[in-house]
Design a protein around this motif. Structure first.
Motif, PDB file in Angstrom:
ATOM      1  N   VAL A  39       1.592 -19.053  24.433  1.00 15.70           N
ATOM      2  CA  VAL A  39       2.138 -17.779  23.962  1.00 15.70           C
ATOM      3  C   VAL A  39       1.635 -17.464  22.554  1.00 15.70           C
ATOM      4  CG1 VAL A  39       4.270 -16.598  23.270  1.00 15.70           C
ATOM      5  CG2 VAL A  39       4.161 -17.795  25.458  1.00 15.70           C
ATOM      6  N   ILE A  40       1.655 -18.452  21.680  1.00 18.84           N
ATOM      7  CA  ILE A  40       1.169 -18.233  20.302  1.00 18.84           C
ATOM      8  C   ILE A  40      -0.310 -17.877  20.309  1.00 18.84           C
ATOM      9  CG2 ILE A  40       0.699 -19.384  18.104  1.00 18.84           C
ATOM     10  CD1 ILE A  40       3.386 -20.856  18.515  1.00 18.84           C
ATOM     11  N   GLY A  47      -4.073  -9.708  19.143  1.00 20.74           N
ATOM     12  CA  GLY A  47      -3.741  -8.829  18.035  1.00 20.74           C
ATOM     13  C   GLY A  47      -2.241  -8.772  17.790  1.00 20.74           C
ATOM     14  N   GLY A  48      -1.461  -9.275  18.715  1.00 23.63           N
ATOM     15  CA  GLY A  48      -0.044  -9.432  18.471  1.00 23.63           C
ATOM     16  C   GLY A  48       0.920  -8.479  19.121  1.00 23.63           C
ATOM     17  N   PRO A  49       0.783  -7.174  18.933  1.00 21.08           N
ATOM     18  CA  PRO A  49       1.856  -6.274  19.345  1.00 21.08           C
ATOM     19  C   PRO A  49       2.196  -6.333  20.843  1.00 21.08           C
ATOM     20  CG  PRO A  49       0.302  -5.117  17.961  1.00 21.08           C
ATOM     21  CD  PRO A  49      -0.273  -6.467  18.236  1.00 21.08           C
ATOM     22  N   VAL A  52       4.181  -9.594  21.591  1.00 22.58           N
ATOM     23  CA  VAL A  52       5.456  -9.578  20.869  1.00 22.58           C
ATOM     24  C   VAL A  52       6.424  -8.629  21.569  1.00 22.58           C
ATOM     25  CG1 VAL A  52       6.573  -8.930  18.706  1.00 22.58           C
ATOM     26  CG2 VAL A  52       4.444 -10.239  18.663  1.00 22.58           C
ATOM     27  N   VAL A  53       5.945  -7.459  21.980  1.00 22.48           N
ATOM     28  CA  VAL A  53       6.785  -6.508  22.708  1.00 22.48           C
ATOM     29  C   VAL A  53       7.188  -7.093  24.060  1.00 22.48           C
ATOM     30  CG1 VAL A  53       6.795  -4.232  23.843  1.00 22.48           C
ATOM     31  CG2 VAL A  53       5.882  -4.481  21.530  1.00 22.48           C
ATOM     32  N   ALA A  54       6.264  -7.767  24.741  1.00 22.23           N
ATOM     33  CA  ALA A  54       6.575  -8.390  26.033  1.00 22.23           C
ATOM     34  C   ALA A  54       7.623  -9.492  25.863  1.00 22.23           C
ATOM     35  CB  ALA A  54       5.312  -8.966  26.663  1.00 22.23           C
ATOM     36  N   TYR A  55       7.529 -10.280  24.786  1.00 18.48           N
ATOM     37  CA  TYR A  55       8.511 -11.336  24.532  1.00 18.48           C
ATOM     38  C   TYR A  55       9.894 -10.733  24.282  1.00 18.48           C
ATOM     39  CZ  TYR A  55      10.522 -15.652  22.727  1.00 18.48           C
ATOM     40  OH  TYR A  55      11.302 -16.753  22.552  1.00 18.48           O
TER      41      TYR A  55
END
Length: 137
Positions: A39-40, A47-49, A52-55
């Protein structure tokens, strides 16, 4: 092969933030540390977003793990409801350590041998023969 219905739950007791990774590790039968690393890595490489939104979405959508779904101890087997012994063959798979699995397997085979011996004793007894003859009438 048994077709056990698996459901995806959050496991906040084993989780660091919300238990989403712990739930994923239970669902896919992988070690928790490996799921966290994946996951990390996905967050850093994408790129992150998106991840992060899915998590966060999984945090709100997934139900928490019920108490009945909790991890059973390997010594609490009953003769009617025996869990299969799973031995981890690779480091990322979850399961019982090989020594414990072999010990549990030895216990189960000993119980099975005792049951087979008692059945054999009954079948070769005169009581069984008399009972069978009565049932034929």
């Amino acid at each position: 092969m048994s077709s056990v219905k698996r459901e995806l739950f959050r496991d906040p007791k084993r989780g660091k933030i919300a238990g989403v990774c712990a739930g994923l590790s239970d669902y896919f039968n992988m070690e928790l540390w490996l799921v966290r690393i994946l996951v990390i890595t996905a967050v850093l490489l994408s790129g992150g977003p998106l991840f992060v939104v899915a998590y966060i979405a999984c945090w709100f959508i997934l139900d928490t793990k019920p108490v009945t779904q909790a991890h059973k101890t390997s010594s609490a087997y009953s003769s009617q409801d025996e869990d299969p012994i799973s031995v981890k063959f690779k480091v990322w798979q979850k399961g019982e350590p090989p020594r414990r699995a072999l010990f549990d397997l030895k216990e189960r085979l000993t119980r099975l041998d005792t049951r087979v011996q008692s059945m054999e004793t009954y079948v070769t007894s005169s009581e069984f023969t008399v009972s069978r003859e009565i049932n034929k009438l």
